[in-house]
Design an enzyme around this catalytic site. Structure first.
Site, PDB file in Angstrom:
ATOM      1  N   ASP A  31       0.698  -1.283  -0.017  1.00  0.00           N
ATOM      2  CA  ASP A  31      -0.129   0.265  -0.203  1.00  0.00           C
ATOM      3  C   ASP A  31       0.942   1.137  -0.241  1.00  0.00           C
ATOM      4  OD1 ASP A  31      -2.049   1.648   2.052  1.00  0.00           O
ATOM      5  OD2 ASP A  31      -2.258   1.840   0.329  1.00  0.00           O
ATOM      6  N   SER A 194      -1.712  17.546  -9.650  1.00  0.00           N
ATOM      7  CA  SER A 194      -2.123  17.008 -11.211  1.00  0.00           C
ATOM      8  C   SER A 194      -3.391  18.414 -11.435  1.00  0.00           C
ATOM      9  CB  SER A 194      -3.304  15.737 -10.112  1.00  0.00           C
ATOM     10  OG  SER A 194      -3.885  14.660 -11.773  1.00  0.00           O
TER      11      SER A 194
HETATM   12  O1  LIG Z   1      -6.220   4.767   2.780  1.00  0.00           O
HETATM   13  C1  LIG Z   1      -5.231   5.250   1.358  1.00  0.00           C
HETATM   14  C2  LIG Z   1      -5.857   6.836   0.675  1.00  0.00           C
HETATM   15  C3  LIG Z   1      -5.614   7.518   1.232  1.00  0.00           C
HETATM   16 CL1  LIG Z   1      -5.326   9.068   0.605  1.00  0.00          CL
HETATM   17  N1  LIG Z   1      -4.862   4.434   1.468  1.00  0.00           N
HETATM   18  N2  LIG Z   1      -4.374   3.106   1.314  1.00  0.00           N
HETATM   19  C4  LIG Z   1      -5.344   2.193   1.906  1.00  0.00           C
HETATM   20  N3  LIG Z   1      -5.097   0.804   1.793  1.00  0.00           N
HETATM   21  C5  LIG Z   1      -6.776   0.569   2.724  1.00  0.00           C
HETATM   22  C6  LIG Z   1      -7.328   0.973   1.503  1.00  0.00           C
HETATM   23  N4  LIG Z   1      -7.191   2.161   1.403  1.00  0.00           N
END
Ligand SMILES: O=C(CCCl)NNC1=[NH+]CCN1
Length: 322
Positions: A31, A194
């Site tokens: 992640d 962006s």
């Molecule tokens: O939480 C986020 C967005 C960050 Cl802005 N991405 N990572 C993630 N891990 C589990 C669900 N989503």
């Protein structure tokens, strides 16, 4: 110790990488949108452990507890987890980090129980790690001094095995020359400006404060409401339902392009913008609203079209078509 680890697609929602923690094998979700390495632990309730491999600290000869340390994380999608902390030896592909902070989950939200991962490997910047009282470093931060170059890359083709390459770029996984955008790590993400996008060939610009993040932990492409409404205005029969945007599966979808920094546009073909059947002959879009704010989230669907390069040397984010 450069290396490559295979990423296996799971139900079209995530990619899992076999990771060894203290000699125990777990399937973890990498992640780049968070900075905690956490695992399902033997301390979870029996119900929460259903269907998962769990890490048992007492079975690892190299585990050391960090007494009194805790962690608790909430993700943008509302999921979350929390627990205790120790260190152990973590091996991904052929890259090993000794004394990696390993966060043991004693609680996980329901979406984690029902999905395929046995935990997450956070690969964003360590300044958003949630461990208290002393913030911990990510696997990549700990590993990067042992790599030929301080970078890793994500190769996540649709419905096929991909890879995370650590320390080098695998030129067999992409075509052409990568283009790069400067990254601001202040918010903890691989974040860049962006500020313009295209629906098909029509160019739109946004306010100059709009940014994007490269986030392998999010499945879809989540953009501001201005972008999402401009896109689906071009799709006959598109509806904004309580679950998000749907459209007739027979629709011909326009491509969506967006600038990453001041680079050329990244283009997501219409084919990748139909995520899955929603119900009957209605389909669900890969482009959905990020809700509020001015930060686009470029998730796995972006990586279905581009090899993503996370380079800590400046830092910068690069991409090249796969
Ligand atoms: O939480 C986020 C967005 C960050 Cl802005 N991405 N990572 C993630 N891990 C589990 C669900 N989503």
């Amino acid at each position: 110790q450069d290396s490559s680890a295979t990423a296996v697609p799971y139900q079209g929602a995530e990619y899992l990488v076999s990771t060894t923690v203290g000699g125990q094998k777990l399937n973890l979700d990498f992640d780049t949108g968070s900075a905690d390495l956490w695992v399902f632990s033997s301390s979870l309730s029996t119900a929460s452990k259903q269907g998962h491999n769990v890490y048992t600290a007492s079975k690892s000869s190299t585990y050391k507890s960090l007494s009194g340390y805790t962690w608790s994380i909430q993700y943008a999608d509302g999921s979350g987890a929390s627990g205790t902390v120790g260190t152990d030896t973590v091996t991904i592909g052929g890259t090993t980090v000794k004394n990696q902070a390993v966060e043991l989950a004693t609680k996980v939200s329901s979406s984690f129980v029902s999905d395929g991962s046995d935990g997450l490997v956070g690969l964003s910047f360590s300044n958003i790690n949630t461990v208290q009282p002393v913030q911990q470093k990510t696997f990549f931060d700990n590993a990067k001094s042992s790599l030929a170059s301080p970078l890793f890359a994500a190769y996540l083709p649709l419905n096929a095995n991909g890879a995370y390459d650590f320390g080098y770029l695998d030129t067999t996984k992409y075509s052409g020359t990568p283009v790069y955008a400067a990254v601001s790590s202040a918010g903890g993400f691989w974040e860049f400006p962006s500020t313009s996008y295209k629906v098909g060939s029509t160019v739109h610009s946004t306010s100059s404060s709009v940014t994007g993040i490269a986030d392998t932990g999010t499945t879809l492409i989540l953009m501001t409401d201005a972008v999402v409404s401009a896109y689906y205005a071009q799709v006959s029969g598109a509806k904004n339902t309580a679950d998000g945007y749907t459209f007739p599966c027979s629709a011909t979808l326009p491509s969506l392009s967006f600038r990453i920094g001041s680079t050329s546009y990244a283009t997501i073909p219409g084919k990748l913008l139909n995520f899955q059947v929603y119900s009957g002959s209605t389909c669900y879009g890969s482009l959905q609203s990020v809700g509020g704010g001015s930060q686009h989230i470029y998730g796995d669907v972006f990586f279905n079209a581009y090899y993503g390069i996370f380079d800590a040397s400046q830092p910068r984010f690069g991409f090249a078509a796969i």
